[in-house]
Design an enzyme around this catalytic site. Structure first.
Site, PDB file in Angstrom:
ATOM      1  N   ASN A   1       0.914  -1.183  -0.068  1.00 38.91           N
ATOM      2  CA  ASN A   1       0.135  -0.119  -0.171  1.00 38.91           C
ATOM      3  C   ASN A   1       0.943   1.279   0.051  1.00 38.91           C
ATOM      4  O   ASN A   1       2.216   1.163   0.041  1.00 38.91           O
ATOM      5  CB  ASN A   1      -1.036   0.005   1.116  1.00 38.91           C
ATOM      6  CG  ASN A   1      -0.342   0.066   2.431  1.00 38.91           C
ATOM      7  OD1 ASN A   1       0.597   0.663   2.774  1.00 38.91           O
ATOM      8  ND2 ASN A   1      -0.939  -0.648   3.374  1.00 38.91           N
TER       9      ASN A   1
ATOM     10  N   GLU B   1       3.092   1.725   3.116  1.00 35.96           N
ATOM     11  CA  GLU B   1       4.184   0.815   3.146  1.00 35.96           C
ATOM     12  C   GLU B   1       5.456   1.110   2.395  1.00 35.96           C
ATOM     13  O   GLU B   1       6.477   0.708   2.385  1.00 35.96           O
ATOM     14  CB  GLU B   1       3.570  -0.788   2.837  1.00 35.96           C
ATOM     15  CG  GLU B   1       2.904  -1.295   4.005  1.00 35.96           C
ATOM     16  CD  GLU B   1       2.055  -2.374   3.598  1.00 35.96           C
ATOM     17  OE1 GLU B   1       1.592  -2.910   4.472  1.00 35.96           O
ATOM     18  OE2 GLU B   1       1.806  -2.692   2.256  1.00 35.96           O
TER      19      GLU B   1
ATOM     20  N   ASP C   1      -5.507  -8.279   1.674  1.00 41.25           N
ATOM     21  CA  ASP C   1      -5.347  -9.765   1.550  1.00 41.25           C
ATOM     22  C   ASP C   1      -6.066 -10.347   0.128  1.00 41.25           C
ATOM     23  O   ASP C   1      -5.766 -11.025  -0.376  1.00 41.25           O
ATOM     24  CB  ASP C   1      -5.967 -10.573   2.603  1.00 41.25           C
ATOM     25  CG  ASP C   1      -5.040 -10.118   3.659  1.00 41.25           C
ATOM     26  OD1 ASP C   1      -3.766  -9.751   3.648  1.00 41.25           O
ATOM     27  OD2 ASP C   1      -5.607  -9.955   5.093  1.00 41.25           O
TER      28      ASP C   1
END
Length: 329
Positions: free
Chosen positions: A208, A211, A279
Site C-alpha cells: 500500500n 508501506e 489480502d
C-alpha cells in the site's frame, strides 16, 4: 473493460496456490454489560459468544479458497485454542492445512477483540489483546516446513509470501521459494509489511502507499512520487511488477518494461472497513497470474475484488459469484 475480465473468473477455479506467512487468528469475544465491578471501576461483561476468523496470511488463504482456488496454507501455529479455531475456519472453505505446523512452545499469533454492548447501547470494541512469540522459528520447524514445501512445489501454479513481520517467512524459506519460482517460471508475489526490500528476485510485489513510503524512506505526496518510488523498488528487487494500492485513488501497477497502469476505484459506494482488502487483492492477483492472465488485467480484477471487500465489516472474503456479480453491474 469489465466484460473483458469476465472469462478470467472461470479460469481462477482450481489454480493450485501455496501461501506461506504469518497466520493470524482474529478472535472476537462478544460480551453483555452486566454491572460495574466491585474490584475496580471497570465494566463486568458476561461473555455471550466467541468467533475466530482468519487474519494475516490466513485471510489470503481464505480469499483464494472462496474465489475457487485450490490453496495450501503453510505456517507455524501454537498448540492452543486459537490454532484449532483458525484451522477450522480455513478448512471450512476447503483450504489445505497440512502445512500448518504446531509448536507447543509458542502461541498462535492472535488478536483478541473484546466487544461490549447492552440492550440499550451500541456494541463496540473496548480492548484488543495481541499475542505472539518474539522468538525466531526453531530450526527443526523451518526444516519441516521446507521439506513440506519441496514435496508440494512441483504441482503449484503460484506462490504468495505474506509477511506481517512475525518471522514465519525466514531468509532460508524466502530464498528457496523465490529461486524455485524463477527457475520454473511460476508467478510469486510478496506482501510484506516491514521488510519488502529483502525479497530480491520476487516476481510481483504488493504494497500500500504507506508501506511503499516506509520502504523507500520518504514521504510520497504526489502521484509522481508514487511512480518514482514504485520504480525504485521494482529496479532494486529486479521484480516483474510492483502493485501499489492507494485507497480511494485505486491502484497503480508498474511493470519492468516501463509500462504504468493507473487503475481507478471500481465502485465509489460506501466504504465500511478497509481491513483485509489488501489480502483480497493479493489472493485475486496471484490466482489470475497463475491462470496466465496479463498482469494489468490481473490487477484490474484484483481492484474490483478489493472494492467488494471494503464494503464488508472486518476481515472478509470475496467469492467468485460476488466477483461475477460486480462485473455484471
Amino acid at each position: 473493460m469489465k466484460k473483458e475480465l469476465e472469462p478470467i473468473i472461470g479460469q481462477l477455479r482450481g489454480q493450485r496456490i501455496l501461501v506461506i506467512g504469518d497466520m493470524v487468528a482474529d478472535i472476537y469475544l462478544d460480551g453483555r454489560i452486566s454491572r460495574i465491578s466491585r474490584e475496580a471501576p471497570v465494566l463486568v461483561l458476561e461473555q455471550a459468544g466467541e468467533k475466530i476468523v482468519a487474519g494475516g496470511a490466513a485471510n489470503v488463504v481464505n480469499n483464494i479458497a472462496t474465489l475457487g482456488g485450490d490453496v495450501f496454507a503453510v505456517g507455524l501455529l501454537g498448540l492452543d485454542h486459537a490454532a484449532k479455531g483458525l484451522k477450522a475456519a480455513l478448512e471450512k472453505n476447503g483450504a489445505h492445512t497440512g502445512g500448518l505446523f504446531c509448536d507447543e512452545k509458542r502461541p498462535t499469533i492472535s488478536k483478541t477483540r473484546v466487544i461490549a454492548g447492552g440492550r440499550a447501547t451500541v456494541s463496540q470494541q473496548i480492548v484488543r489483546i495481541d499475542k505472539e512469540s518474539k522468538e525466531p522459528m526453531a530450526p527443526a520447524f523451518e526444516s519441516e516446513i521446507l521439506q513440506y514445501i519441496e514435496g508440494l512445489l512441483p504441482d503449484i501454479g503460484g506462490v504468495v509470501l505474506s509477511d506481517y513481520g512475525s518471522g514465519t517467512v525466514t531468509p532460508a524459506l524466502r530464498e528457496h521459494l523465490i529461486r524455485w519460482c524463477r527457475r520454473h517460471d511460476v508467478p510469486s508475489l510478496v506482501d510484506s509489511r516491514y521488510d519488502v526490500r529483502a525479497f530480491r528476485g520476487i516476481c510481483y510485489v504488493k504494497q500500500n502507499d504507506a508501506e511503499l513510503a516506509a520502504a523507500v524512506g520518504r514521504e510520497l505526496l504526489t502521484e509522481e512520487d508514487i511512480f518514482e518510488a514504485g520504480q525504485e523498488l521494482l529496479d532494486e528487487l529486479q521484480a516483474d511488477g510492483v502493485l501499489v494500492t492507494r485507497g480511494e485513488y485505486g491502484m497503480v501497477l508498474l511493470e519492468k518494461d516501463g509500462a504504468i497502469h493507473n487503475i481507478p476505484v471500481s465502485d465509489k459506494s460506501e466504504v465500511f472497513d478497509v481491513s483485509g482488502a489488501g489480502d483480497t487483492c493479493v489472493a485475486t492477483m496471484i490466482l489470475a497470474l497463475a491462470a496466465g492472465t496479463e498482469p494489468a488485467r490481473a490487477a484490474e480484477l484484483s481492484n474490483i475484488a478489493s472494492g467488494i471487500a471494503v464494503r464488508k465489516l472486518g476481515t472478509s472474503t470475496v467469492s467468485a459469484a460476488e466477483l461475477q456479480s460486480a462485473l455484471n453491474r
